[in-house]
Design a protein around this motif. Sequence first.
Motif, PDB file in Angstrom:
ATOM      1  N   TYR A   2      44.368  28.946  43.071  1.00 52.42           N
ATOM      2  CA  TYR A   2      44.583  30.164  42.299  1.00 52.42           C
ATOM      3  C   TYR A   2      43.249  30.821  41.968  1.00 52.42           C
ATOM      4  CZ  TYR A   2      49.519  29.242  41.716  1.00 52.42           C
ATOM      5  OH  TYR A   2      50.857  29.046  41.957  1.00 52.42           O
ATOM      6  N   VAL A   3      43.163  32.101  42.241  1.00 57.22           N
ATOM      7  CA  VAL A   3      41.980  32.882  41.874  1.00 57.22           C
ATOM      8  C   VAL A   3      42.228  33.504  40.508  1.00 57.22           C
ATOM      9  CG1 VAL A   3      40.556  34.870  42.471  1.00 57.22           C
ATOM     10  CG2 VAL A   3      41.362  33.333  44.266  1.00 57.22           C
ATOM     11  N   CYS A   4      43.414  34.027  40.301  1.00 61.46           N
ATOM     12  CA  CYS A   4      43.782  34.659  39.037  1.00 61.46           C
ATOM     13  C   CYS A   4      44.879  33.825  38.381  1.00 61.46           C
ATOM     14  CB  CYS A   4      44.273  36.086  39.265  1.00 61.46           C
ATOM     15  SG  CYS A   4      44.805  36.918  37.756  1.00 61.46           S
ATOM     16  N   ASP A  11      44.288  32.499  46.415  1.00 60.91           N
ATOM     17  CA  ASP A  11      43.269  33.094  47.283  1.00 60.91           C
ATOM     18  C   ASP A  11      43.876  33.729  48.527  1.00 60.91           C
ATOM     19  OD1 ASP A  11      43.832  30.356  48.091  1.00 60.91           O
ATOM     20  OD2 ASP A  11      42.119  30.499  49.446  1.00 60.91           O
ATOM     21  N   ALA A  34      46.230  40.685  40.465  1.00 57.95           N
ATOM     22  CA  ALA A  34      45.069  39.846  40.146  1.00 57.95           C
ATOM     23  C   ALA A  34      44.001  40.671  39.435  1.00 57.95           C
ATOM     24  CB  ALA A  34      44.482  39.239  41.415  1.00 57.95           C
ATOM     25  N   SER A  40      38.664  37.273  33.804  1.00 53.53           N
ATOM     26  CA  SER A  40      37.722  36.207  34.148  1.00 53.53           C
ATOM     27  C   SER A  40      37.634  35.942  35.658  1.00 53.53           C
ATOM     28  CB  SER A  40      38.080  34.911  33.414  1.00 53.53           C
ATOM     29  OG  SER A  40      39.308  34.396  33.863  1.00 53.53           O
ATOM     30  N   CYS A  41      38.568  36.456  36.420  1.00 59.03           N
ATOM     31  CA  CYS A  41      38.549  36.241  37.872  1.00 59.03           C
ATOM     32  C   CYS A  41      37.834  37.351  38.635  1.00 59.03           C
ATOM     33  CB  CYS A  41      39.973  36.090  38.400  1.00 59.03           C
ATOM     34  SG  CYS A  41      40.991  37.560  38.139  1.00 59.03           S
ATOM     35  N   HIS A  44      35.167  36.218  41.022  1.00 56.80           N
ATOM     36  CA  HIS A  44      35.717  35.527  42.192  1.00 56.80           C
ATOM     37  C   HIS A  44      36.292  36.531  43.193  1.00 56.80           C
ATOM     38  CE1 HIS A  44      35.150  31.677  40.279  1.00 56.80           C
ATOM     39  NE2 HIS A  44      35.818  32.109  39.219  1.00 56.80           N
TER      40      HIS A  44
END
Length: 65
Positions: A2-4, A11, A34, A40-41, A44
């Motif tokens: 998970y990115v978000c 991803d 996302a 916070s992502c 990324h």
Amino acid sequence: MYVCICAAVPDTEIRSCIARGARTVEDVGDACGAGTGCGSCHDHIDVFLAAANAPSEIAEMPVSA
């Protein structure tokens, strides 16, 4: 991976959004949600965007720390 976490976006979905034309964090957010929560992502997502736009230098870098 998970990115978000806020929107539960992996991803693979981020990469798919970029492949379909997303060029900014905001574009990715519009496409899949996302980056629209706590933010916070964003860093990324920026890495995925940079890798897609400069594959010759960044694509060989590890995806995770």
